[in-house]
Design a protein around this motif. Structure first.
Motif: not given
Length: 387
Positions: A362, A365, A347
């Motif tokens: 996102d 991650a 992240e």
């Protein structure tokens, strides 16, 4: 995910059964989306089996929506909210004789291959049809009246430029699309080159699907995390030695050597490989002009991949960021076991989150976290056992 109960006739019923058994938590947002998926299921059950088309059927296909036209579904929401689980349930129940579920990049690689094959036929005088899109769409529809895309996203200009024409043909034939995504349709290809030429596809998409949001407050992927020593941070001598030790252990005394994977008149160079295991650096995979079709070839050839030295990803590495997103998506879809050394935790790798790229990372991650979980590694072992 949990197996589907034999008595489950709808996504709602399966969800209720799994929550009643304690296998899942009660989640009203997931139930709302399940109701929308059941609407599509009901339409597919009512649809009569399509008559078999002739080899030249595309020439006579009606350019209008069929009388039993069924609106598809576009589900968007943050990572880890259960989109893939609901898609699993829906796809298993879909009564279509011909249905296809694919990662979007894999599907588009297939489309581009079909277009290239048609153009070769035209060049060789095997067809007089100059426009490849009608016959390509007809062939795709003949193979699948229901298309399901996990994590729908558009990053490639070549894909963006043909989507409107491709899906105009598919929807005209009655194709039903169900897709999940991290972004709503209006944010697809947000910062892409010549985005204005892509916008007709967004309008077309919204005509043929209902758009729903999966707004669950819980990230279930994070709850499943059980870290394995396969993601090493930061990049330093100690972790380089740890990666080497893991690689040596995985070799079991075998000797790894360079390998080239043939790829349509060129090759993908693999610095170290043995059997179904390979080792690359981030630069080998993401600094070079590789794309979805290359990463798919790697995922099909190897089930365990080591990637050394993933750096912090600033705005000057935009091409590398896009490749890395596609790489992780492809490896995740094929249950590849991934060993990584990186400058930061997943992240924290992307230094600036902007537009679609931020949404997509996102997901990247989240997948990098899940690829360290015991559940994911179990899927990896199941895949190896089946091969």
């Amino acid at each position: 995910m949990q197996p589907m109960p034999d008595y489950a006739l709808s996504v709602c019923e399966q969800l209720k059964a799994l929550t009643a058994s304690g296998a899942l938590q009660v989640d009203s947002a997931q139930m709302d989306v399940a109701k929308s998926l059941d609407r599509v299921l009901a339409g597919l059950k009512r649809r009569r089996p399509a008559a078999k088309s002739s080899a030249l059927g595309w020439l006579f296909a009606a350019k209008k929506k069929s009388a039993d036209g069924i609106k598809g579904l576009y589900i968007h929401g943050s990572v880890g909210r259960g989109k893939t689980m609901l898609m699993d349930m829906f796809f298993a129940m879909a009564p279509c004789r011909k249905k296809r579920r694919a990662h979007f990049h894999e599907f588009m690689a297939d489309v581009h291959n079909r277009i290239a094959a048609h153009r070769l036929k035209l060049k060789n005088g095997e067809t007089t049809q100059a426009d490849p899109m009608p016959p390509v769409a007809a062939a795709l529809y003949d193979e699948a009246e229901l298309l399901c895309f996990d994590e729908f996203t558009v990053t490639d200009i070549a894909d963006a430029m043909i989507l409107s024409r491709l899906f105009s043909e598919l929807f005209a034939r009655g194709c039903v699309l169900v897709a999940t995504s991290n972004v709503e349709p209006d944010n697809l290809y947000m910062d892409g080159l010549n985005r204005g030429l892509f916008l007709p596809f967004v309008a077309l998409l919204k005509q043929h699907v209902d758009v729903v949001t999966l707004g669950s407050p819980t990230d279930y992927r994070m709850e499943k995390l059980s870290s394995q020593p396969v993601y090493l941070v930061p990049i330093n001598e100690h972790n380089d030695m740890a990666m080497d030790a893991s690689w040596t252990q995985a070799l079991h005394g075998r000797k790894a050597q360079p390998l080239d994977i043939p790829m349509k008149g060129r090759h993908i160079h693999v610095p170290l490989a043995v059997d179904r295991m390979a080792r690359f650096s981030f630069a080998d995979l993401c600094d070079k002009p590789l794309g979805a079709v290359d990463f798919l070839a790697i995922a099909e050839r190897f089930d365990t991949v080591f990637v050394d030295h993933i750096p912090l990803l600033g705005p000057e590495k935009r091409n590398q960021i896009k490749r890395f997103i596609i790489l992780v998506d492809t490896f995740y879809d094929h249950a590849v076991r991934l060993y990584i050394s990186a400058a930061a935790m997943p992240e924290e790798l992307l230094l600036q989150r902007r537009g679609t790229e931020g949404f997509e990372f996102d997901r990247t991650a989240s997948r990098l976290f899940e690829m360290r979980s015991a559940e994911y590694l179990a899927l990896h072992h199941e895949k190896r056992a089946a091969e």
